[in-house]
Design a protein around this motif. Structure first.
Motif, PDB file in Angstrom:
ATOM      1  N   UNK A   1      86.860 -43.741 -45.224  1.00 13.06           N
ATOM      2  CA  UNK A   1      87.342 -44.695 -46.407  1.00 13.06           C
ATOM      3  C   UNK A   1      87.719 -46.114 -45.586  1.00 13.06           C
ATOM      4  N   UNK A   2      87.523 -46.106 -44.203  1.00 12.47           N
ATOM      5  CA  UNK A   2      87.769 -47.331 -43.547  1.00 12.47           C
ATOM      6  C   UNK A   2      86.654 -48.399 -43.898  1.00 12.47           C
ATOM      7  N   UNK A   3      87.121 -49.778 -44.246  1.00 16.45           N
ATOM      8  CA  UNK A   3      86.211 -50.773 -44.572  1.00 16.45           C
ATOM      9  C   UNK A   3      85.436 -50.901 -43.327  1.00 16.45           C
ATOM     10  N   UNK A   4      84.391 -51.419 -43.553  1.00 17.27           N
ATOM     11  CA  UNK A   4      83.475 -52.129 -42.232  1.00 17.27           C
ATOM     12  C   UNK A   4      84.244 -52.787 -41.383  1.00 17.27           C
ATOM     13  N   UNK A   5      85.231 -53.555 -41.657  1.00 15.91           N
ATOM     14  CA  UNK A   5      85.809 -54.570 -40.784  1.00 15.91           C
ATOM     15  C   UNK A   5      86.388 -53.708 -39.746  1.00 15.91           C
ATOM     16  N   UNK A   6      87.255 -52.680 -40.224  1.00 14.29           N
ATOM     17  CA  UNK A   6      87.800 -51.707 -39.436  1.00 14.29           C
ATOM     18  C   UNK A   6      86.881 -50.991 -38.481  1.00 14.29           C
ATOM     19  N   UNK A   7      85.811 -50.441 -38.790  1.00 17.77           N
ATOM     20  CA  UNK A   7      84.885 -49.933 -37.982  1.00 17.77           C
ATOM     21  C   UNK A   7      84.532 -50.906 -37.012  1.00 17.77           C
ATOM     22  N   UNK A   8      83.941 -52.291 -37.371  1.00 17.66           N
ATOM     23  CA  UNK A   8      83.618 -53.142 -36.527  1.00 17.66           C
ATOM     24  C   UNK A   8      84.687 -53.799 -35.496  1.00 17.66           C
ATOM     25  N   UNK A   9      85.928 -53.528 -35.807  1.00 23.54           N
ATOM     26  CA  UNK A   9      87.265 -53.613 -35.000  1.00 23.54           C
ATOM     27  C   UNK A   9      87.343 -52.767 -33.864  1.00 23.54           C
ATOM     28  N   UNK A  10      87.017 -51.473 -34.142  1.00 20.53           N
ATOM     29  CA  UNK A  10      86.787 -50.701 -33.131  1.00 20.53           C
ATOM     30  C   UNK A  10      85.633 -50.948 -32.163  1.00 20.53           C
ATOM     31  N   UNK A  11      84.656 -51.448 -32.626  1.00 20.76           N
ATOM     32  CA  UNK A  11      83.420 -51.645 -31.614  1.00 20.76           C
ATOM     33  C   UNK A  11      83.816 -52.874 -30.904  1.00 20.76           C
ATOM     34  N   UNK A  12      84.372 -54.039 -31.510  1.00 21.62           N
ATOM     35  CA  UNK A  12      84.866 -55.144 -30.803  1.00 21.62           C
ATOM     36  C   UNK A  12      85.697 -54.923 -29.964  1.00 21.62           C
ATOM     37  N   UNK A  13      86.852 -53.947 -29.833  1.00 24.15           N
ATOM     38  CA  UNK A  13      87.789 -53.861 -29.186  1.00 24.15           C
ATOM     39  C   UNK A  13      87.498 -52.901 -27.920  1.00 24.15           C
ATOM     40  N   UNK A  14      86.339 -52.023 -28.075  1.00 23.57           N
ATOM     41  CA  UNK A  14      85.782 -51.540 -26.920  1.00 23.57           C
ATOM     42  C   UNK A  14      85.105 -52.228 -25.989  1.00 23.57           C
ATOM     43  N   UNK A  15      84.171 -53.265 -26.697  1.00 23.53           N
ATOM     44  CA  UNK A  15      83.409 -54.104 -25.755  1.00 23.53           C
ATOM     45  C   UNK A  15      84.311 -55.338 -25.398  1.00 23.53           C
ATOM     46  N   UNK A  16      85.234 -55.704 -25.989  1.00 22.90           N
ATOM     47  CA  UNK A  16      85.880 -57.042 -25.279  1.00 22.90           C
ATOM     48  C   UNK A  16      86.886 -56.481 -24.464  1.00 22.90           C
ATOM     49  N   UNK A  17      87.170 -55.233 -24.519  1.00 25.72           N
ATOM     50  CA  UNK A  17      88.197 -54.836 -23.230  1.00 25.72           C
ATOM     51  C   UNK A  17      87.353 -54.100 -22.245  1.00 25.72           C
ATOM     52  N   UNK A  18      86.054 -53.965 -22.288  1.00 28.94           N
ATOM     53  CA  UNK A  18      85.357 -53.571 -21.393  1.00 28.94           C
ATOM     54  C   UNK A  18      85.500 -52.066 -20.739  1.00 28.94           C
ATOM     55  N   UNK A  19      85.692 -51.177 -22.075  1.00 35.87           N
ATOM     56  CA  UNK A  19      86.295 -49.697 -21.776  1.00 35.87           C
ATOM     57  C   UNK A  19      84.975 -48.997 -21.429  1.00 35.87           C
ATOM     58  N   UNK A  20      83.634 -49.186 -21.460  1.00 36.94           N
ATOM     59  CA  UNK A  20      82.679 -48.576 -21.385  1.00 36.94           C
ATOM     60  C   UNK A  20      82.035 -48.604 -20.049  1.00 36.94           C
ATOM     61  N   UNK A  21      81.753 -47.768 -19.088  1.00 37.48           N
ATOM     62  CA  UNK A  21      81.106 -47.828 -17.860  1.00 37.48           C
ATOM     63  C   UNK A  21      79.725 -48.112 -18.495  1.00 37.48           C
TER      64      UNK A  21
END
Length: 182
Positions: A121-141
């Protein structure tokens, strides 16, 4: 729920009914791991399981040989259940009680696979926040992937980091990678 493959193949796990969870279905989980199996050696990767709930995804990675697993959830009952189950299965899972967004803001580790099974039931903005935080904080190899499980009503098709999507029944998996797609 059951573990699909690995050393605990076919092991059934019964979560308490009082947990606020919606575990990934066995069919969808099997399909997801078939995709991931083509890209990763599970014993060589670091995994972050966000909104881990019952720990279903973490147990599957652990059963397949992954030893570097971090499970994050805000619910005390979920944390306790994952800790108890991981210990019973002798799986190496680091369990963290935290709001997922706060965790992503402060995390300083890198992962090969980040899986997020946020509330549908998350709004799209919350899903997009997950994506943004992962990439902004360089959490992926470099060759890592962020996988978000969501309902078919959530639409990421125009996101620049979306690599592809797969639909299984009412579940969808969206795969995001380091390379932006224009």
């Amino acid at each position: 729920m059951r573990i699909i493959s690995g050393i605990h193949k076919s092991k059934r796990i019964q979560a308490p009914k009082n947990l606020p969870v919606r575990p990934t279905t066995d069919m969808a989980k099997e399909a997801l791991f078939n995709i991931l199996n083509n890209s990763y050696y599970f014993n060589d990767i670091a995994v972050l399981d966000l909104f881990s709930g019952t720990g279903n995804i973490s147990y599957e990675f652990g059963s397949r040989g992954t030893e570097n697993i971090t499970a994050v959830d805000a619910h005390s009952g979920c944390i306790q259940f994952i800790n108890t189950t991981a210990k019973a299965l002798d799986l190496s899972i680091t369990v963290i009680k935290s709001d997922v967004f706060k965790y992503l803001e402060k995390a300083n580790a890198k992962f090969d696979v980040i899986f997020a099974d946020a509330p549908y039931e998350f709004e799209l903005e919350l899903f997009e926040k997950i994506v943004a935080l992962v990439f902004e904080n360089n959490l992926l190899n470099e060759e890592g992937v962020l996988v978000i499980e969501h309902s078919k009503q959530t639409d990421f098709k125009n996101h620049t980091r979306l690599s592809y999507q797969k639909k299984y029944g009412g579940n969808m998996f969206s795969f995001f990678e380091n390379n932006e797609i224009s």
